[in-house]
Design an enzyme around this catalytic site. Sequence first.
Site, PDB file in Angstrom:
ATOM      1  N   LYS A  52       0.828  -1.202   0.000  1.00  0.00           N
ATOM      2  CA  LYS A  52       0.000   0.000   0.000  1.00  0.00           C
ATOM      3  C   LYS A  52       0.864   1.254   0.000  1.00  0.00           C
ATOM      4  CE  LYS A  52      -3.626  -2.555   2.406  1.00  0.00           C
ATOM      5  NZ  LYS A  52      -4.237  -2.895   3.711  1.00  0.00           N
ATOM      6  N   GLN A  96      -3.726  -1.524  10.086  1.00  0.00           N
ATOM      7  CA  GLN A  96      -3.735  -2.843   9.458  1.00  0.00           C
ATOM      8  C   GLN A  96      -4.263  -3.895  10.434  1.00  0.00           C
ATOM      9  OE1 GLN A  96      -2.917  -3.636   6.217  1.00  0.00           O
ATOM     10  NE2 GLN A  96      -3.611  -5.704   6.699  1.00  0.00           N
ATOM     11  N   ASP A 119     -10.894   3.079   5.266  1.00  0.00           N
ATOM     12  CA  ASP A 119     -11.386   1.706   5.133  1.00  0.00           C
ATOM     13  C   ASP A 119     -12.908   1.687   5.062  1.00  0.00           C
ATOM     14  OD1 ASP A 119      -9.278  -0.117   4.912  1.00  0.00           O
ATOM     15  OD2 ASP A 119      -8.866  -0.071   7.054  1.00  0.00           O
TER      16      ASP A 119
END
Length: 297
Positions: A52, A96, A119
């Site tokens: 990412k 994460q 997210d």
Amino acid sequence: MADRIDGNEVASEIRSALADSVERLADADERPTLATVLMSPDPASETYVSMKQRDCEELGIQTRDIELELDAPASDLFDVIAELNGDPDVNAILVQSPVPDHVDYREVIERIDPEKDVDGFHPENIGRLVAGYPRYKPCTPHGIQKLLEAEGVDTEGKDAVVVGRSRIVGKPMANLFIQKAPGGNATTTVCHSRTDNLAEKTRQADILVAAAGVPEFIDGSMVSEGTVVIDVGINRVDADTEKGYELVGDVDFESVEPQVDAITPVPGGVGPMTRAMLLYNTVKATSRQSGIDVELP
């Protein structure tokens, strides 16, 4: 033989379209910045975060990279989130998952500023999604919408079956399918581990999204001719390879591909789209926070 839906190609097109928006924001002294926080017991998490970060670098998005020891108290992670929430130079925050057992991941999500929750997992953002005016769509379901659009699949009036009810994919995917909006208007069924006669339901699907987390769970007997199959799964299984394993999806590709109209491969299908939509949400967050309008693909 089914069309193979190339997630790498579609993701590349989205990243290219986002590049102009990133530069427009940067020209206005508002270069997007994504903060990644790693406190994960999963060895693969470090790889996911580095991918990412690399995607961001290629697009001109800045990153703020924070790593915490696995045995650090939950309060250390919460303090980091609070600091990032209050930092005007940070537009987007990604913690994460998974996190260590002593950290309540639900509390982690609830502590992230909803405006920086790229997210799309914060309860406020989930509520907006269900209500029909999402701030940020969760990356994997949104990426699936983009794949279907690129394949020319019109979801309106179609029977969509989602196998899996996770908060990351299954639930938001079903919500997007039923919305009165582009990429929605589908008659949607959600199946899961307690579903009776699962194969009977999956065979009725015009669009089948497999997100059960079980290797090669959907086989050729569970699909019908003309179905579009989106395989979300990515599972390591033992194999006689140099690494000792191979990656397979939730779909038994060999038996399903000859039966259907189109299918995503694993790898190279949904995975690249998830990462592309994280970039999309980061750019969108920066636009919202700065008040500078940009075009989003």
